[in-house]
Design a protein around this motif. Sequence first.
Motif, short mmCIF file in Angstrom:
data_model
loop_
_atom_site.label_atom_id
_atom_site.label_comp_id
_atom_site.label_asym_id
_atom_site.label_seq_id
_atom_site.Cartn_x
_atom_site.Cartn_y
_atom_site.Cartn_z
N GLU A 34 0.79 -1.32 0.03
CA GLU A 34 -0.07 -0.04 0.00
C GLU A 34 0.78 1.31 0.09
O GLU A 34 0.68 2.16 0.68
N PRO A 35 1.69 1.31 -0.89
CA PRO A 35 2.62 2.71 -1.05
C PRO A 35 1.51 3.87 -1.30
O PRO A 35 0.59 3.66 -2.18
N LYS A 36 2.06 5.16 -1.07
CA LYS A 36 1.28 6.19 -1.46
C LYS A 36 1.60 6.43 -3.06
O LYS A 36 0.88 7.17 -3.63
N ILE A 37 2.89 6.27 -3.47
CA ILE A 37 3.37 6.29 -4.73
C ILE A 37 3.77 5.04 -5.35
O ILE A 37 4.48 4.45 -4.72
N LEU A 38 3.31 5.01 -6.52
CA LEU A 38 3.68 3.70 -7.34
C LEU A 38 4.65 4.31 -8.57
O LEU A 38 4.52 4.98 -9.27
N LEU A 39 5.91 3.92 -8.24
CA LEU A 39 7.01 4.06 -9.51
C LEU A 39 6.97 2.77 -10.27
O LEU A 39 7.38 1.73 -9.99
N MET A 40 6.98 3.02 -11.60
CA MET A 40 7.29 1.91 -12.62
C MET A 40 8.37 2.49 -13.74
O MET A 40 7.87 3.35 -14.55
N ASP A 41 9.33 1.60 -13.95
CA ASP A 41 10.25 1.79 -15.02
C ASP A 41 10.21 0.97 -16.02
O ASP A 41 10.71 -0.24 -15.83
N GLU A 42 9.51 1.42 -17.09
CA GLU A 42 9.57 0.53 -18.39
C GLU A 42 9.06 -0.94 -17.92
O GLU A 42 9.70 -2.00 -18.36
N PRO A 43 8.03 -1.01 -16.98
CA PRO A 43 7.49 -2.40 -16.60
C PRO A 43 7.11 -3.44 -17.67
O PRO A 43 7.02 -4.38 -17.59
N PHE A 44 6.77 -2.72 -18.85
CA PHE A 44 6.02 -3.53 -20.12
C PHE A 44 7.34 -3.73 -21.07
O PHE A 44 6.60 -4.13 -22.38
N ALA A 45 8.24 -3.40 -21.24
CA ALA A 45 9.07 -3.25 -22.26
C ALA A 45 9.53 -4.37 -23.19
O ALA A 45 9.59 -4.43 -24.22
N ALA A 46 9.52 -5.48 -22.27
CA ALA A 46 9.74 -6.85 -22.80
C ALA A 46 8.46 -7.66 -23.41
O ALA A 46 8.47 -8.97 -23.80
N LEU A 47 7.39 -7.07 -23.38
CA LEU A 47 5.98 -7.42 -23.94
C LEU A 47 5.93 -7.07 -25.22
O LEU A 47 6.38 -5.88 -25.75
N ASP A 48 5.23 -7.87 -26.02
CA ASP A 48 4.95 -7.60 -27.23
C ASP A 48 3.58 -6.49 -27.24
O ASP A 48 3.07 -6.26 -26.34
N GLU A 49 3.43 -5.67 -28.53
CA GLU A 49 2.65 -4.54 -28.29
C GLU A 49 1.38 -4.66 -27.92
O GLU A 49 0.80 -4.02 -27.00
N GLN A 50 0.74 -5.90 -28.55
CA GLN A 50 -0.74 -6.13 -28.17
C GLN A 50 -0.85 -6.46 -26.55
O GLN A 50 -1.88 -6.03 -26.13
N THR A 51 0.09 -7.06 -25.85
CA THR A 51 0.07 -7.41 -24.63
C THR A 51 0.17 -6.18 -23.77
O THR A 51 -0.49 -6.07 -22.77
N ARG A 52 1.23 -5.50 -24.29
CA ARG A 52 1.44 -4.29 -23.28
C ARG A 52 0.07 -3.23 -23.47
O ARG A 52 -0.12 -2.63 -22.22
N VAL A 53 -0.46 -3.14 -24.65
CA VAL A 53 -1.80 -2.36 -24.54
C VAL A 53 -2.78 -3.05 -23.82
O VAL A 53 -3.32 -2.09 -22.84
N LEU A 54 -2.94 -4.26 -23.64
CA LEU A 54 -4.12 -4.61 -22.95
C LEU A 54 -3.68 -4.78 -21.44
O LEU A 54 -4.61 -4.53 -20.49
N LEU A 55 -2.48 -4.92 -21.11
CA LEU A 55 -2.16 -4.79 -19.87
C LEU A 55 -2.21 -3.53 -19.32
O LEU A 55 -2.51 -3.26 -18.18
N GLY A 56 -2.13 -2.38 -20.30
CA GLY A 56 -2.43 -0.98 -19.85
C GLY A 56 -3.55 -0.79 -19.37
O GLY A 56 -4.03 -0.14 -18.24
N ASP A 57 -4.87 -1.47 -19.92
CA ASP A 57 -5.98 -1.52 -19.58
C ASP A 57 -6.19 -1.92 -18.18
O ASP A 57 -6.81 -1.15 -17.35
N LYS A 58 -5.49 -2.82 -17.75
CA LYS A 58 -5.52 -3.46 -16.25
C LYS A 58 -4.95 -2.91 -15.34
O LYS A 58 -5.45 -2.26 -14.33
N VAL A 59 -3.93 -1.96 -15.82
CA VAL A 59 -3.02 -1.02 -14.84
C VAL A 59 -3.98 0.26 -14.66
O VAL A 59 -4.10 0.68 -13.64
N LEU A 60 -4.60 0.68 -15.86
CA LEU A 60 -5.65 1.85 -15.56
C LEU A 60 -6.85 1.38 -14.56
O LEU A 60 -7.11 2.26 -13.92
N GLN A 61 -7.17 0.41 -14.72
CA GLN A 61 -8.40 -0.24 -14.01
C GLN A 61 -8.02 -0.31 -12.38
O GLN A 61 -8.51 0.43 -11.52
N ILE A 62 -6.84 -0.50 -12.09
CA ILE A 62 -6.43 -0.70 -10.80
C ILE A 62 -6.02 0.64 -10.35
O ILE A 62 -6.49 0.91 -9.20
#
Length: 276
Positions: free
Chosen positions: A158-186
Amino acid sequence: MAGGTSTELLAVEHLTKRYATRDGAVTAVDDMSFTVAQGAFVSIIGPSGCGKSTVFNVIGGLVGDYEGRVTVGGQTITGTHPAIGMVFQEESTFPWRNVLENVAFPLEVAGMPKAARLEKAAHFVKLVGLSGFERRYPSELSGGMRQRVAIARTLASEPKILLMDEPFAALDEQTRVLLGDKVLQIQQELRQTTLLITHNLTEAVQLSDRVLVMTYRPGRLKRIVDIDLPHPRDSEVVGSDAFGHYVAQVWHDLREEASRGIAEDESRVLKEGTKR
């Protein structure tokens, strides 16, 4: 200060970081200031070598000996801080722990009783959409699923601030876009203040309330682009005219800085070749 707001949670003030090299001091980041409001999602984008990861590491407390100040809720911080959680590009799950045990790890370190930490970990496993995979090990998961485990593990503290450094860089484009949906939802569900380091224009615009564009080295703040797209937001927005406008706007600045970086690198190589 650039982007100041009365509800700011994170403030970076006049950050300058230099590194000693055999050819003398190199300024990675120069006099950079910005704020991140409570509950906001902000991305930092810039050409390779602009100092994005240096900014991340300074805020996360992994790099010291810099000029300027970093504050959380008005309090100056130095070193790692419990208010800040970090998700990295590199694989960071523990292969000998299953999903539930991975997510529960920081709670175990904090001394939380087993039953309580497993219950809390299960909540965050569900939050990232991995219900049913609690007993699976990282080797049994896809790259996108492993990153969701890493995100859940960080959020469990339960951090106040979440820092993410290129967390999806190793993923293919389709996966990273869809994972972005999940990150936004969270992010929307938790109202999680988030700072993302990325080189991906689509990702930056899709996820962010604001995009900070950095110059080529030394990294300075070139422009702040406010992303006025409606919430709740998902990957369908990628096909909209408004989305394309924002991507073009960010790309204009990024292309200018990337071109300057390529030209300077080529000039330096030529000079070094002449010296030989």
